[in-house]
Write a protein that holds these residues in place. Sequence first.
Motif, PDB file in Angstrom:
ATOM      1  N   ASP A 262      -5.957   6.097   6.194  1.00  0.00           N
ATOM      2  CA  ASP A 262      -6.483   5.518   4.957  1.00  0.00           C
ATOM      3  C   ASP A 262      -5.387   4.788   4.188  1.00  0.00           C
ATOM      4  O   ASP A 262      -5.629   3.738   3.583  1.00  0.00           O
ATOM      5  N   LYS A 263      -4.167   5.348   4.210  1.00  0.00           N
ATOM      6  CA  LYS A 263      -3.055   4.693   3.529  1.00  0.00           C
ATOM      7  C   LYS A 263      -2.740   3.347   4.192  1.00  0.00           C
ATOM      8  O   LYS A 263      -2.442   2.360   3.507  1.00  0.00           O
ATOM      9  N   ILE A 264      -2.814   3.313   5.507  1.00  0.00           N
ATOM     10  CA  ILE A 264      -2.569   2.058   6.223  1.00  0.00           C
ATOM     11  C   ILE A 264      -3.629   1.028   5.860  1.00  0.00           C
ATOM     12  O   ILE A 264      -3.321  -0.139   5.584  1.00  0.00           O
ATOM     13  N   VAL A 265      -4.882   1.436   5.867  1.00  0.00           N
ATOM     14  CA  VAL A 265      -5.965   0.517   5.529  1.00  0.00           C
ATOM     15  C   VAL A 265      -5.771  -0.039   4.123  1.00  0.00           C
ATOM     16  O   VAL A 265      -5.894  -1.251   3.886  1.00  0.00           O
ATOM     17  N   SER A 266      -5.447   0.820   3.172  1.00  0.00           N
ATOM     18  CA  SER A 266      -5.242   0.370   1.795  1.00  0.00           C
ATOM     19  C   SER A 266      -4.090  -0.630   1.702  1.00  0.00           C
ATOM     20  O   SER A 266      -4.177  -1.642   0.995  1.00  0.00           O
ATOM     21  N   ASP A 267      -3.016  -0.339   2.422  1.00  0.00           N
ATOM     22  CA  ASP A 267      -1.872  -1.251   2.401  1.00  0.00           C
ATOM     23  C   ASP A 267      -2.238  -2.600   2.999  1.00  0.00           C
ATOM     24  O   ASP A 267      -1.877  -3.651   2.450  1.00  0.00           O
ATOM     25  N   LEU A 268      -2.961  -2.593   4.107  1.00  0.00           N
ATOM     26  CA  LEU A 268      -3.317  -3.851   4.756  1.00  0.00           C
ATOM     27  C   LEU A 268      -4.332  -4.640   3.932  1.00  0.00           C
ATOM     28  O   LEU A 268      -4.328  -5.877   3.942  1.00  0.00           O
ATOM     29  N   GLN A 269      -5.190  -3.943   3.225  1.00  0.00           N
ATOM     30  CA  GLN A 269      -6.097  -4.635   2.315  1.00  0.00           C
ATOM     31  C   GLN A 269      -5.317  -5.348   1.213  1.00  0.00           C
ATOM     32  O   GLN A 269      -5.660  -6.461   0.810  1.00  0.00           O
ATOM     33  N   PHE A 277       1.866  -4.179  12.691  1.00  0.00           N
ATOM     34  CA  PHE A 277       2.649  -3.110  12.069  1.00  0.00           C
ATOM     35  C   PHE A 277       3.374  -2.272  13.106  1.00  0.00           C
ATOM     36  O   PHE A 277       3.043  -2.261  14.291  1.00  0.00           O
ATOM     37  N   ILE A 278       4.382  -1.564  12.627  1.00  0.00           N
ATOM     38  CA  ILE A 278       5.126  -0.565  13.395  1.00  0.00           C
ATOM     39  C   ILE A 278       4.977   0.753  12.656  1.00  0.00           C
ATOM     40  O   ILE A 278       5.235   0.814  11.452  1.00  0.00           O
ATOM     41  N   ALA A 279       4.552   1.799  13.341  1.00  0.00           N
ATOM     42  CA  ALA A 279       4.409   3.120  12.732  1.00  0.00           C
ATOM     43  C   ALA A 279       5.438   4.059  13.349  1.00  0.00           C
ATOM     44  O   ALA A 279       5.488   4.216  14.579  1.00  0.00           O
ATOM     45  N   LEU A 280       6.264   4.680  12.517  1.00  0.00           N
ATOM     46  CA  LEU A 280       7.283   5.587  13.042  1.00  0.00           C
ATOM     47  C   LEU A 280       6.692   6.919  13.492  1.00  0.00           C
ATOM     48  O   LEU A 280       7.389   7.713  14.122  1.00  0.00           O
ATOM     49  N   ALA A 281       5.427   7.149  13.161  1.00  0.00           N
ATOM     50  CA  ALA A 281       4.683   8.283  13.716  1.00  0.00           C
ATOM     51  C   ALA A 281       3.346   7.727  14.202  1.00  0.00           C
ATOM     52  O   ALA A 281       2.510   7.316  13.395  1.00  0.00           O
ATOM     53  N   ASP A 282       3.151   7.705  15.506  1.00  0.00           N
ATOM     54  CA  ASP A 282       1.939   7.083  16.023  1.00  0.00           C
ATOM     55  C   ASP A 282       0.687   7.865  15.650  1.00  0.00           C
ATOM     56  O   ASP A 282      -0.425   7.332  15.684  1.00  0.00           O
ATOM     57  N   GLN A 283       0.860   9.122  15.270  1.00  0.00           N
ATOM     58  CA  GLN A 283      -0.300   9.897  14.837  1.00  0.00           C
ATOM     59  C   GLN A 283      -0.979   9.255  13.634  1.00  0.00           C
ATOM     60  O   GLN A 283      -2.159   9.504  13.364  1.00  0.00           O
ATOM     61  N   TYR A 284      -0.251   8.398  12.902  1.00  0.00           N
ATOM     62  CA  TYR A 284      -0.849   7.690  11.777  1.00  0.00           C
ATOM     63  C   TYR A 284      -1.997   6.781  12.228  1.00  0.00           C
ATOM     64  O   TYR A 284      -2.857   6.424  11.413  1.00  0.00           O
ATOM     65  N   GLN A 285      -1.989   6.389  13.504  1.00  0.00           N
ATOM     66  CA  GLN A 285      -3.027   5.485  13.995  1.00  0.00           C
ATOM     67  C   GLN A 285      -4.298   6.208  14.461  1.00  0.00           C
ATOM     68  O   GLN A 285      -5.295   5.543  14.753  1.00  0.00           O
ATOM     69  N   ILE A 286      -4.274   7.515  14.541  1.00  0.00           N
ATOM     70  CA  ILE A 286      -5.448   8.226  15.047  1.00  0.00           C
ATOM     71  C   ILE A 286      -6.621   8.014  14.081  1.00  0.00           C
ATOM     72  O   ILE A 286      -6.535   8.321  12.897  1.00  0.00           O
ATOM     73  N   GLY A 287      -7.697   7.463  14.605  1.00  0.00           N
ATOM     74  CA  GLY A 287      -8.874   7.174  13.794  1.00  0.00           C
ATOM     75  C   GLY A 287      -8.768   5.910  12.966  1.00  0.00           C
ATOM     76  O   GLY A 287      -9.690   5.587  12.205  1.00  0.00           O
ATOM     77  N   LEU A 288      -7.673   5.168  13.108  1.00  0.00           N
ATOM     78  CA  LEU A 288      -7.465   3.987  12.275  1.00  0.00           C
ATOM     79  C   LEU A 288      -8.508   2.903  12.542  1.00  0.00           C
ATOM     80  O   LEU A 288      -8.979   2.240  11.604  1.00  0.00           O
ATOM     81  N   ALA A 289      -8.876   2.706  13.782  1.00  0.00           N
ATOM     82  CA  ALA A 289      -9.805   1.619  14.108  1.00  0.00           C
ATOM     83  C   ALA A 289     -11.128   1.770  13.367  1.00  0.00           C
ATOM     84  O   ALA A 289     -11.680   0.795  12.837  1.00  0.00           O
ATOM     85  N   ASN A 299      -6.684  -6.786  10.524  1.00  0.00           N
ATOM     86  CA  ASN A 299      -5.255  -6.812  10.815  1.00  0.00           C
ATOM     87  C   ASN A 299      -4.653  -5.423  10.998  1.00  0.00           C
ATOM     88  O   ASN A 299      -3.450  -5.232  10.861  1.00  0.00           O
ATOM     89  N   ALA A 300      -5.491  -4.437  11.316  1.00  0.00           N
ATOM     90  CA  ALA A 300      -5.000  -3.075  11.555  1.00  0.00           C
ATOM     91  C   ALA A 300      -4.581  -2.937  13.016  1.00  0.00           C
ATOM     92  O   ALA A 300      -5.195  -2.225  13.806  1.00  0.00           O
TER      93      ALA A 300
END
Length: 396
Positions: A262-269, A277-289, A299-300
């Motif tokens: 959710d934080k990623i989505v808000s930032d990209l909005q 993007f580059i995520a230093l913890a790939d777990q941040y992408q789980i469920g992102l799509a 752009n996610a």
Amino acid sequence: MQRRIRTALGAGALLASVGLIVAGCTGTTDGGDTGAGGDVELTFMADDGTCAVDPIEGIDWAAANELIASFTPPTTLLATEPLAEPIADGTTAVYLNNGTPVAGLFQAGLQAASEAAGIEFINVDTGTDAQSVNSALNSVVEMKPDIVFDQSVDARFFQDQLQQLKDQGTVIVYGGQLNAEEFGLVDSLGGAGSIEVNSEVLAAGAIDLTCGTATEFVMYSIPEIPASQIQNEAVPAALKELCPQCNLRIVDISIADASPADKIVSDLQAHPETQYFIALADQYQIGLADKAALACITNAVGIGQSSLPPNIQQIADGTQSAGYVVDFGLFMWLQVDEGLRTMQGMDVPYLEGDWMDVARAISHIVTIRNASDFTGEAGYVAFPGYQDEFLTLWGK
């Protein structure tokens, strides 16, 4: 319905956008700028590894592509020479466990490898505050172990006991720590050398997978993890080497955040100009799509470090661009191997060579081209059968 991240072929086409057809999304989505620079359109690498356009002038896509392509399955272990002598009966190893979830994973891997080698493994709960660490390390000194595995506790919190352990001849395997040289220790796997290399790989991956057509990037960093502080400088530096005109924002997301996607989505909005993007913890992408689809953003798209099985499955499904995975089990067995070789006065060649070679031996770039190879129960295994290979080297 969300379609796969893909590359449309054909001159002048809008290449590699995340296609979204979502109920409630009308008109154009709030995605990133499709024009990366000049007349070159933002282009993601196709599923077959090709790029439909040339990179923007000044972006060294060829160097990035060469580095990423060099991550091929290893043909040998980093350790190839047998131990000089049999492992002595009664050899003991202590693990400093600060009680965090990741420390528990380290314990499981180190214990399995140690017990397979015939080493008595002792787990010591250190806690995380200075007083508990001090008390725990006093007890470790009294044990006079042959090896201490420390992947979780910064040496600055037990400097007196560290000197006592050294005086006793205890081998300290200081993995995953960034300040080994400060305390006269050996920079081990996951240390400063590894972090610098990982930064180069992530920067190269971002350039490679966008075919050298993106210039606006963001990196999601982890404020609680010291390694991220190194990468906050090393990733931008590596990216500038490949792309002097690129911009990289750095945004902190706590490892304890309940919903980093959710934080990623808000930032990209808030930053629709962001292209990758580059995520230093790939777990941040789980469920992102799914969250990106609900927010109607396109752009996610990015690459993450330390990919987990759900990340690999997402990549195989075409809903995540890429990941950077490490063979955690092999990492642990190498830590035990380091301890044994150091005990016997042997060189540890993989700690004295090129850290990029080490990364290639235990890590891999996962894309849709190879993700299905790692979606089974075993996950990513860099060198199948490594346990038997180590036991042979250890005379077991």
